[in-house]
Design a protein around this motif. Sequence first.
Motif, PDB file in Angstrom:
ATOM      1  N   VAL A  15       0.949  -1.338  -0.305  1.00 52.76           N
ATOM      2  CA  VAL A  15       0.328  -0.184  -0.166  1.00 52.76           C
ATOM      3  C   VAL A  15       0.810   1.732   0.242  1.00 52.76           C
ATOM      4  N   MET A  16       2.241   1.372   0.708  1.00 50.39           N
ATOM      5  CA  MET A  16       2.299   2.295   1.115  1.00 50.39           C
ATOM      6  C   MET A  16       3.033   2.792  -0.530  1.00 50.39           C
ATOM      7  N   PRO A  17       4.204   2.294  -1.025  1.00 50.07           N
ATOM      8  CA  PRO A  17       4.945   2.461  -2.439  1.00 50.07           C
ATOM      9  C   PRO A  17       4.046   3.156  -3.139  1.00 50.07           C
ATOM     10  N   PRO A  18       2.681   2.724  -3.925  1.00 44.83           N
ATOM     11  CA  PRO A  18       2.431   3.185  -5.109  1.00 44.83           C
ATOM     12  C   PRO A  18       1.546   5.007  -4.117  1.00 44.83           C
ATOM     13  N   ALA A  19       1.452   5.119  -2.721  1.00 43.83           N
ATOM     14  CA  ALA A  19       1.184   6.076  -1.704  1.00 43.83           C
ATOM     15  C   ALA A  19       2.182   6.759  -2.010  1.00 43.83           C
ATOM     16  N   LEU A  24       4.651  12.235  -4.170  1.00 39.01           N
ATOM     17  CA  LEU A  24       5.648  12.896  -4.389  1.00 39.01           C
ATOM     18  C   LEU A  24       5.001  13.596  -6.351  1.00 39.01           C
ATOM     19  N   TYR A  25       4.677  12.842  -6.919  1.00 40.33           N
ATOM     20  CA  TYR A  25       4.047  13.726  -7.990  1.00 40.33           C
ATOM     21  C   TYR A  25       2.460  14.012  -7.959  1.00 40.33           C
ATOM     22  N   GLY A  26       1.715  14.267  -7.037  1.00 41.61           N
ATOM     23  CA  GLY A  26       0.808  15.025  -6.659  1.00 41.61           C
ATOM     24  C   GLY A  26      -0.206  14.629  -7.731  1.00 41.61           C
ATOM     25  N   ARG A  27      -0.060  12.783  -8.929  1.00 43.86           N
ATOM     26  CA  ARG A  27      -0.954  12.548  -9.258  1.00 43.86           C
ATOM     27  C   ARG A  27      -0.832  10.773  -9.614  1.00 43.86           C
ATOM     28  N   TRP A  28      -1.540  10.272  -9.911  1.00 44.15           N
ATOM     29  CA  TRP A  28      -2.278   8.488  -9.926  1.00 44.15           C
ATOM     30  C   TRP A  28      -0.850   8.323 -11.198  1.00 44.15           C
ATOM     31  N   VAL A  29       0.935   7.494 -10.902  1.00 47.41           N
ATOM     32  CA  VAL A  29       1.484   7.855 -12.292  1.00 47.41           C
ATOM     33  C   VAL A  29       1.265   6.422 -12.781  1.00 47.41           C
ATOM     34  N   LEU A  30       0.871   5.765 -11.731  1.00 42.59           N
ATOM     35  CA  LEU A  30       0.520   4.098 -12.451  1.00 42.59           C
ATOM     36  C   LEU A  30      -0.072   4.380 -13.689  1.00 42.59           C
ATOM     37  N   ARG A  31      -1.130   2.780 -14.293  1.00 43.24           N
ATOM     38  CA  ARG A  31      -1.788   2.633 -14.932  1.00 43.24           C
ATOM     39  C   ARG A  31      -2.767   2.601 -14.137  1.00 43.24           C
ATOM     40  N   GLY A  32      -4.199   3.202 -15.001  1.00 39.78           N
ATOM     41  CA  GLY A  32      -5.186   3.210 -14.605  1.00 39.78           C
ATOM     42  C   GLY A  32      -5.924   2.454 -13.592  1.00 39.78           C
ATOM     43  N   ASP A  33      -6.037   1.051 -14.320  1.00 43.24           N
ATOM     44  CA  ASP A  33      -6.680   0.083 -13.637  1.00 43.24           C
ATOM     45  C   ASP A  33      -5.797  -0.315 -12.150  1.00 43.24           C
ATOM     46  N   LEU A  34      -4.831   0.066 -11.795  1.00 43.35           N
ATOM     47  CA  LEU A  34      -4.276  -0.377 -10.892  1.00 43.35           C
ATOM     48  C   LEU A  34      -4.615   0.109  -9.446  1.00 43.35           C
ATOM     49  N   CYS A  35      -5.424   1.402  -9.790  1.00 46.33           N
ATOM     50  CA  CYS A  35      -5.391   2.646  -8.617  1.00 46.33           C
ATOM     51  C   CYS A  35      -7.080   2.085  -8.386  1.00 46.33           C
ATOM     52  N   SER A  36      -7.727   1.111  -8.587  1.00 47.32           N
ATOM     53  CA  SER A  36      -9.462   0.537  -7.903  1.00 47.32           C
ATOM     54  C   SER A  36      -8.027  -0.558  -7.222  1.00 47.32           C
ATOM     55  N   LEU A  37      -7.398  -1.916  -7.600  1.00 45.87           N
ATOM     56  CA  LEU A  37      -6.499  -2.365  -7.227  1.00 45.87           C
ATOM     57  C   LEU A  37      -5.675  -1.803  -5.569  1.00 45.87           C
TER      58      LEU A  37
END
Length: 98
Positions: A15-19, A24-37
Amino acid sequence: LVSLFMSDLMVGLVVMPPAMLNQLYGRWVLRGDLCSLWASFDVMCCSASILNLCVISLDRYLLITSPLRYKLRMTSCRALALILATWTLAALASFLPI
């Protein structure tokens, strides 16, 4: 205690690394479908941690209030059932809405 350790470890590793990237970037930088997961894992791990603390508190309460009957009440099968119920409830609360 091992179940509590696993839930807290999953918070730290999953949980913490994507958070951190999100902060750091102020937005979601990973793929969009990974946000829900990621959000589901966040809710599941945090809920499992809280529920594990509740189960540990219940276990300690039963030990203190009736120490002579504790071994008869809290068998390894019942302890395993409580752990499975904790993780099942946390998973249902997090993945079912998505």
